[in-house]
Write an enzyme that holds these catalytic residues in place. Sequence first.
Site, PDB file in Angstrom:
ATOM      1  N   ASP A  80       1.049  -1.132   0.075  1.00  0.00           N
ATOM      2  CA  ASP A  80      -0.010   0.016  -0.064  1.00  0.00           C
ATOM      3  C   ASP A  80       0.932   1.233  -0.126  1.00  0.00           C
ATOM      4  O   ASP A  80       0.465   2.406  -0.685  1.00  0.00           O
ATOM      5  CB  ASP A  80      -1.089  -0.058   0.931  1.00  0.00           C
ATOM      6  CG  ASP A  80      -2.192  -1.059   0.906  1.00  0.00           C
ATOM      7  OD1 ASP A  80      -2.113  -1.552  -0.181  1.00  0.00           O
ATOM      8  OD2 ASP A  80      -2.861  -1.247   1.990  1.00  0.00           O
ATOM      9  N   THR A 195      -7.948   3.658   7.775  1.00  0.00           N
ATOM     10  CA  THR A 195      -7.624   2.200   8.155  1.00  0.00           C
ATOM     11  C   THR A 195      -5.922   2.154   8.499  1.00  0.00           C
ATOM     12  O   THR A 195      -5.513   1.333   8.640  1.00  0.00           O
ATOM     13  CB  THR A 195      -7.898   1.114   7.313  1.00  0.00           C
ATOM     14  OG1 THR A 195      -7.499   1.292   6.005  1.00  0.00           O
ATOM     15  CG2 THR A 195      -9.454   0.945   7.080  1.00  0.00           C
ATOM     16  N   ALA A 196      -5.585   3.373   8.682  1.00  0.00           N
ATOM     17  CA  ALA A 196      -4.075   3.593   8.939  1.00  0.00           C
ATOM     18  C   ALA A 196      -3.888   4.106  10.065  1.00  0.00           C
ATOM     19  O   ALA A 196      -4.184   3.593  11.392  1.00  0.00           O
ATOM     20  CB  ALA A 196      -3.469   4.222   7.703  1.00  0.00           C
ATOM     21  N   ALA A 219      -3.276  11.051  21.623  1.00  0.00           N
ATOM     22  CA  ALA A 219      -3.076  11.034  23.071  1.00  0.00           C
ATOM     23  C   ALA A 219      -3.553  12.460  23.660  1.00  0.00           C
ATOM     24  O   ALA A 219      -2.838  12.928  24.152  1.00  0.00           O
ATOM     25  CB  ALA A 219      -1.740  10.871  23.211  1.00  0.00           C
ATOM     26  N   GLN A 253       5.384  12.740   3.092  1.00  0.00           N
ATOM     27  CA  GLN A 253       5.894  13.924   2.996  1.00  0.00           C
ATOM     28  C   GLN A 253       5.815  15.022   4.238  1.00  0.00           C
ATOM     29  O   GLN A 253       5.057  15.089   4.630  1.00  0.00           O
ATOM     30  CB  GLN A 253       5.268  14.646   1.898  1.00  0.00           C
ATOM     31  CG  GLN A 253       5.099  13.924   0.603  1.00  0.00           C
ATOM     32  CD  GLN A 253       4.036  14.334  -0.235  1.00  0.00           C
ATOM     33  OE1 GLN A 253       4.235  14.941  -1.276  1.00  0.00           O
ATOM     34  NE2 GLN A 253       2.833  13.969  -0.151  1.00  0.00           N
TER      35      GLN A 253
END
Length: 298
Positions: A80, A195-196, A219, A253
């Site tokens: 991916d 989903t990352a 957090a 990037q």
Amino acid sequence: MDCRFHLVGLVGKYQSSGSSAHALIVRQVVEELAQFLSREGCEVFIERDTASSTGLAQFTTIDVKQIGRQCDLCLVVGGDGTMLGIGRQLAPHGVPLIGINLGRLGFMTDIPFDRYQEILRPMLRGFYEEESRSLIHGSVIRDGRCVFDTLAMNEVVVNRGAASGMVELRVEVDGRFVANQRADGLIVSTPTGSTAYSLSAGGPILHPSIPGWVLVPIAPHTLSNRPIVLSDDTEITIEIVAGRDASASFDTQTIASLLHGDRVTVRRSVHRARFLHPRGWSYFDTLRNKLHWNEGGS
């Protein structure tokens, strides 16, 4: 039936700094795919860096921009991460992408190499499912001037510095103040990116067809600071209020050392990435396989 795609670009996972054995595998796979495509009636172009890293010289080599201008289709070999980089570059050209995965099933590279012939052959003749994915147009504004501007397919992340404490961020949506947030950072994710990193930070999964962003704190200092889903026709602005050495990442990037007062803006790109999948493909099948959901039931 004749092949629907006459000019096909082929990109391999040349970005990896892995072992020479892995590089040899990529070379063999790219060469085998190129020969298969030629037999199917396609004219094959190898992406220039792919050709350089694999040593393949028997096919015409062109760069990614030329693939965008000249080709009817682009095949991406790898995972991916490879697809993200190529997808961002080809989205402005509208070239459809097919992903061939060398390892485990990917979210976007969903055709296993050991079955590529039986799956690709009908796809080349027009039997496929097509979907499009939204992209982020992100920029960094400093003293009223744009100092960084790019596209992202997964997410934009504003992070605290490696050695510092929390960062304080002022968040606006369409110019309206939302909140000042103290956290390790903030993620603005597309449905593709849900989903990352967003998922690991506690964000929801967004189906690719949903025209939305998800805003996910990393957090957060205040536990009531929860992820929120927004329409993707909004513009999100994240201003650096406090904290040292903050950075912004647009997929892979990165612009480092953001200053207090810098504003990271996120809006929907006018471009969309096009993906082709085998007939019968389902996003839920991909989720079930990748996330190891219970596969019981009918």
